[in-house]
Design a protein around this motif. Structure first.
Motif, PDB file in Angstrom:
ATOM      1  N   GLU C  57       0.827  -1.205   0.000  1.00 39.05           N
ATOM      2  CA  GLU C  57       0.000   0.000   0.000  1.00 39.05           C
ATOM      3  C   GLU C  57       0.863   1.258   0.000  1.00 39.05           C
ATOM      4  O   GLU C  57       0.612   2.224  -0.703  1.00 39.05           O
ATOM      5  N   THR C  60       2.858   3.495  -3.018  1.00 40.38           N
ATOM      6  CA  THR C  60       2.333   4.659  -3.750  1.00 40.38           C
ATOM      7  C   THR C  60       1.727   5.651  -2.767  1.00 40.38           C
ATOM      8  O   THR C  60       1.168   5.255  -1.756  1.00 40.38           O
ATOM      9  N   PRO C  61       1.804   6.952  -3.091  1.00 35.79           N
ATOM     10  CA  PRO C  61       1.322   7.958  -2.142  1.00 35.79           C
ATOM     11  C   PRO C  61      -0.187   7.911  -1.922  1.00 35.79           C
ATOM     12  O   PRO C  61      -0.667   8.241  -0.850  1.00 35.79           O
ATOM     13  N   GLU C  62      -0.933   7.482  -2.943  1.00 36.88           N
ATOM     14  CA  GLU C  62      -2.376   7.461  -2.759  1.00 36.88           C
ATOM     15  C   GLU C  62      -2.780   6.241  -1.954  1.00 36.88           C
ATOM     16  O   GLU C  62      -2.097   5.234  -1.944  1.00 36.88           O
ATOM     17  N   GLY C  63      -3.905   6.342  -1.327  1.00 38.63           N
ATOM     18  CA  GLY C  63      -4.422   5.178  -0.602  1.00 38.63           C
ATOM     19  C   GLY C  63      -5.250   4.343  -1.536  1.00 38.63           C
ATOM     20  O   GLY C  63      -6.478   4.363  -1.486  1.00 38.63           O
ATOM     21  N   ASP C  64      -4.559   3.615  -2.421  1.00 39.23           N
ATOM     22  CA  ASP C  64      -5.289   2.983  -3.514  1.00 39.23           C
ATOM     23  C   ASP C  64      -5.437   1.475  -3.389  1.00 39.23           C
ATOM     24  O   ASP C  64      -6.231   0.875  -4.103  1.00 39.23           O
ATOM     25  N   SER C  67      -8.850   0.599   1.683  1.00 40.15           N
ATOM     26  CA  SER C  67      -9.441   1.795   2.275  1.00 40.15           C
ATOM     27  C   SER C  67      -8.684   2.143   3.561  1.00 40.15           C
ATOM     28  O   SER C  67      -7.951   1.321   4.102  1.00 40.15           O
ATOM     29  N   SER C  68      -8.898   3.356   4.052  1.00 45.13           N
ATOM     30  CA  SER C  68      -8.206   3.748   5.280  1.00 45.13           C
ATOM     31  C   SER C  68      -8.653   2.874   6.441  1.00 45.13           C
ATOM     32  O   SER C  68      -7.865   2.518   7.321  1.00 45.13           O
ATOM     33  N   MET C 455      -1.865   7.016   3.275  1.00 41.74           N
ATOM     34  CA  MET C 455      -1.479   7.871   2.153  1.00 41.74           C
ATOM     35  C   MET C 455      -0.541   8.947   2.666  1.00 41.74           C
ATOM     36  O   MET C 455      -0.484   9.241   3.855  1.00 41.74           O
ATOM     37  N   PRO C 458       3.382  13.155  -2.051  1.00 41.66           N
ATOM     38  CA  PRO C 458       4.179  12.479  -3.084  1.00 41.66           C
ATOM     39  C   PRO C 458       5.691  12.589  -2.885  1.00 41.66           C
ATOM     40  O   PRO C 458       6.428  11.710  -3.298  1.00 41.66           O
ATOM     41  N   GLN C 461       7.634   9.540  -1.707  1.00 36.48           N
ATOM     42  CA  GLN C 461       7.470   8.240  -2.349  1.00 36.48           C
ATOM     43  C   GLN C 461       8.780   7.476  -2.515  1.00 36.48           C
ATOM     44  O   GLN C 461       8.816   6.274  -2.312  1.00 36.48           O
TER      45      GLN C 461
END
Lengths: 232, 126, 539
Positions: C57, C60-64, C67-68, C455, C458, C461
């Motif tokens: 997880e 990458t910087p996004e929480g993709d 889910s949180s 997350m 950026p 990263q």
């Protein structure tokens, strides 16, 4: 050398005689008894720390909310608490007598004193039940149905939460002690103990005295807060 | 196994002392000693506990190791109380608006600040 | 006088009885140690899977990826699995159980039935906790702070709490058993100052287990009662103090880290002496430092509460005490180094793990000093700096120490040798992978990246990707360990009684040992590390 195995083969033939209660990994009965005593004391240390967490919470909140502590304490029946204190200390006396009877090899006396201890313990628990019931009847059980008059009601609920947690945990230990006593009494009745070996009686005694000591602190801390009405 | 055998009279005497101390602690509770009621009650309880430990639990006649273990239990209990109190007793020292130096007692008029009171079934408001 | 049909192998604790029941009803500390190893290894795999998901997880910087809410569960369950089911039991319940009676010249621990009971209690606790994980898990962080855990969280707090509560008793019973065993079951002539340092370490650990674990037990119980029965002890709506929970929780959980590190340190002492062919430098200092760590460890817990709202005066007291507790650990590190100086280093796998330990524990310990500083902690608390610090100690220290001990005593436990070359490769992989995973996290924390977030901005990263890459290498290293150790059980070269030419009573008896350890009770006449009287390493 493999020859050493012969003395400890699966069929338990022993080159040396030892007391039937002595387990194989011990060299002597004395060593076993000392190990048991040390083990029980270490267990009691864990119990001290176990109750200690609750006492810490009690201490902090008593310093923070002296009025609520006073109000909550006055809701408890000092006569029942005092009676229970006498009963429990009495049961410690009979327990000490039971151990002494076992030490001196007197089977019937051991059984009698153990039964007396159990009877007093049961008395304590019965009184506790009625105390809890009265709390229930007054709507003092913490949680959504808690009901208390006065401006400190919320903190009184904390006091009563601790009251139930501490006396409840104590009562649970008494129930366990009661079961333990039943087993020991049965063993004593069957003549399992002697002057040479009475360790289980002594260990149960240590446990029972510990439970008594906890109550010796619980009684003044819960029942005797501000009985001189200084905070009113 | 060898263990110290106390005479029955000593058990009765200790029991008697414990009964007296119980009566004293109840009686003293009704006397206004101000801040001293709490320490006195604890002191009496400690005395009673000590009697049970020394005589009913035979610690007086037990090995050094046993005595060390008993001491250790109370030592660490005191650590737990004492170091926790370093926080609670010093909260608010010179840092609250009126600089209180008392134990962290919340001095409010209507009880602690909280969100809107939870709705209660019976219409008994605050 | 072999009784079994296998002509080559004499009777030992593994082949004396067969069948599942002979294991499930065993009272043999050696079998119980192996049984713990099975459960702990499974827990480690589960915890590692959670760690893997976390690192994927965070690549990458996004929480993709998740889910949180799910992420919260992942790091919580990673922490719970690793702390309570791997790090706390690993060295004491596996290596301690196996080796302690052998080191003492005893037939078993003081209470063998209680030993077996402790394993069953552990299994029940594991089942409850991991069962809770299967039905959604917990999202409060392994620290369970109220009021979130008591009122707001909708996850399996109660079941997990009960699981942890039960597991604690396993730890208590083990500690109790070991203390009594060390006091009462030493062989004739084995005085306290002739004991191997592993025994001192286990003794100090047992002290902590006995004094500390009950406090978390009652704390978790109070939390569970608050959640389920409405008991309002930490409830701020009633005037309760959530920080009180933190005090009580950390009263155990800080000493708990010493449960995790002291036994591995004991193993390190054993391995260093053997593979330097030298007496431990400053034996009594190392012995007493274990006790000092155990005692001082109880005086520092509120350094976890520096920014929780405790009084700054109290924080000052705890900060000073925290600096004090670092001293005995430093004493050990100096003494280990001094032991190796002018020793004849034998470059075998256990020693490679030791070198890994020394470097990583040093970094972990020193960065602890950073976090002990009040002013600095305000900035790095709850950042990746702290995460890196404790992983350096717990993985770099405790796990490396566990592996050092495991590789040292493996021939004794199994009667087989593993591939030394493979083990060295694994040790290097773990060391490199570990540093790649966690050193970037010091920098991330210093730069301000908070922990427990799925997350991040950026600009963080690159370091996060390095960390995730490192975790892959680390995972590979652990996988390699499991492969060659498992291989060795079936196809490894047979080991003799003392393949390392080590001192210590455990090496005087056969590998694997007899069911009752020694054919006759040994009598001890010398100190623990008389390497001067032995020949140095094999050519």
């Amino acid at each position: 050398m493999p020859n050493g195995l012969a003395a400890h083969a699966d069929d338990h033939v022993h080159a040396h005689a030892h007391h039937p209660a002595q387990q194989h990994h011990f060299e002597t009965l004395q060593q076993q008894a000392e190990a048991s005593t040390l083990g029980m004391w270490l267990f009691l240390v864990t119990e001290v720390m176990f109750f200690g967490g609750l006492f810490t919470a009690y201490l902090i909140y008593r310093l923070w909310y002296p009025e609520a502590w006073a109000e909550g304490s006055r809701e408890l029946d000092i006569r029942l608490g005092g009676f229970n204190t006498v009963v429990l200390i009495g049961s410690s006396l009979t327990m000490a007598m039971a151990v002494r009877a076992a030490q001196t090899g007197r089977r019937i006396a051991t059984v009698v004193q153990l039964i007396a201890t159990m009877a007093l313990g049961l008395t304590f628990l019965v009184v506790k039940f009625f105390e809890y019931k009265s709390k229930y009847d007054l709507g003092h059980i913490p949680g959504p149905n808690f009901h208390f008059e006065g401006v400190h009601a919320d903190q009184v609920q904390i006091f009563i939460s601790l009251y139930f947690a501490m006396t409840g945990l104590h009562a649970l230990h008494m129930i366990i002690g009661f079961v333990l006593m039943s087993v020991i009494t049965w063993m004593a009745w069957k003549g399992r103990f002697s002057k040479e070996w009475y360790t289980p009686v002594e260990m149960s005694g240590l446990y029972w005295h510990f439970v008594d000591i906890v109550w010796i602190f619980l009684f003044p801390l819960l029942y005797l807060v501000d009985r001189a009405n200084q905070l009113q | 196994m060898s263990g110290h055998i106390s005479p029955t009279s000593s058990y009765y005497r200790i029991f008697g002392a414990l009964m007296v101390l119980t009566a004293v602690t109840v009686a003293v509770a009704f006397v206004n000693l101000g801040r001293w009621n709490f320490p006195v009650a604890i002191g009496i309880a400690i005395t009673k506990a000590t009697l049970v430990i020394l005589f009913f639990m035979h610690v007086k006649y037990s090995s050094q190791l046993t005595k060390l273990i008993v001491g250790m239990a109370f030592f660490f209990l005191m650590i737990m109380f004492g170091l926790t109190l370093t926080d609670y007793l010093s909260r608010g020292w010179y840092t609250t608006p009126r600089g209180s130096t008392t134990a962290g007692v919340q001095k409010t008029l209507e009880g602690p600040v909280r969100a809107a009171p939870a709705p209660r079934p019976a219409a008994e408001g605050h | 006088m072999t009784t079994t049909a296998v002509a080559e192998s004499p009777v030992n604790y593994l082949n004396v009885r067969h069948g599942v029941m002979s294991w499930l009803l065993t009272k043999d500390h050696k079998r119980i140690g192996l049984m713990y190893m099975v459960v702990v290894t499974l827990a480690f795999i589960v915890g590692a899977i959670f760690a893997g998901l976390i690192r994927i997880e965070l690549a990458t910087p996004e929480g993709d990826l998740v889910s949180s809410d799910t992420y919260n569960r992942l790091f919580t369950m990673h922490g719970i699995a690793m702390v309570f089911f791997v790090l706390i039991p690993a060295v004491p319940a596996i290596l301690g159980n196996f080796v302690l009676p052998l080191m003492l010249g005893a037939k078993d621990v003081a209470f063998p039935k209680i030993n077996l009971l402790s394993w069953y209690v552990f299994v029940v606790g594991t089942a409850l906790t991991f069962g809770a994980m299967l039905t959604g898990g917990v999202d409060t962080g392994w620290t369970f702070y109220p009021p979130y855990s008591s009122s707001a969280s909708d996850s399996n707090v109660f079941l997990t709490g009960i699981g942890v509560f039960v597991t604690g008793f396993s730890s208590i019973l083990t500690g109790l058993n070991f203390m009594v065993t060390i006091h009462r079951m030493r062989a004739p002539g084995l005085t306290w100052f002739r004991l191997p340092l592993f025994v001192w370490a286990v003794y100090a650990t047992s002290l902590v287990q006995i004094l500390g674990t009950p406090v978390i037990a009652i704390t978790v119980l109070m939390l569970a009662l608050e959640r389920v029965a409405g008991l309002g002890i930490f409830n701020p709506a009633l005037g309760g103090d959530p920080v009180l929970f933190q005090h009580l929780f950390w009263f155990y959980s800080h000493p708990a880290v010493y449960i995790m590190i002291l036994p591995p340190m004991g193993a390190i002492s054993e391995v260093i002496a053997c593979f330097s062919r030298k007496q431990i430098f400053g034996y009594s200092f190392v012995a007493f430092s274990s006790l000092a760590i155990a005692v001082f460890g109880f005086l520092v817990w509120a350094h976890h509460l520096f920014v929780a709202g405790i009084s700054p005066y109290s924080a000052l007291v705890f900060s000073i005490l925290t600096y004090a507790v670092a001293v005995p650990s430093a004493v050990k590190t100096f003494n280990w180094t001094a032991t190796m100086y002018r020793g004849a280093i034998w470059w075998k796998a256990p020693m490679i793990w030791v070198f890994g330990f020394l470097g990583l524990f040093l970094v972990g310990g020193l960065t602890g000093l950073f976090t002990a500083a009040l002013g600095l902690d305000i900035h790095i608390h709850d950042t990746y700096f702290v995460v890196a610090h404790f992983h350096y100690i717990m993985v770099g220290g405790a796990i490396m120490g566990y592996f050092a001990g495991l590789h040292y005593w493996w021939p004794k436990m199994t009667g087989k040798m593993y591939s030394d070359a493979a083990a060295k490769v694994a040790a290097v992989l773990v060391f490199v992978g570990f540093n790649l995973t966690f050193f970037p996290q010091f920098i991330l924390g210093y730069l301000g990246m908070p922990r427990r977030y799925h997350m991040y901005p950026p600009e963080f990263q690159v370091l996060n990707v390095m960390s995730t890459l490192g975790a892959s290498v680390l995972g590979l290293g652990y996988l390699l360990v499991m492969i060659y150790l498992t291989y060795s059980i079936f196809w490894g070269e047979k080991a003799g009684a003392n393949p390392w030419m080590a001192t210590g009573l455990e090496w005087t008896t056969q590998s694997p040992p007899l069911p009752e350890n020694f054919p006759e009770t040994p009598i001890v006449t010398e100190g623990a590390y008389e390497y001067a009287k032995r020949e140095t390493k094999v050519a």
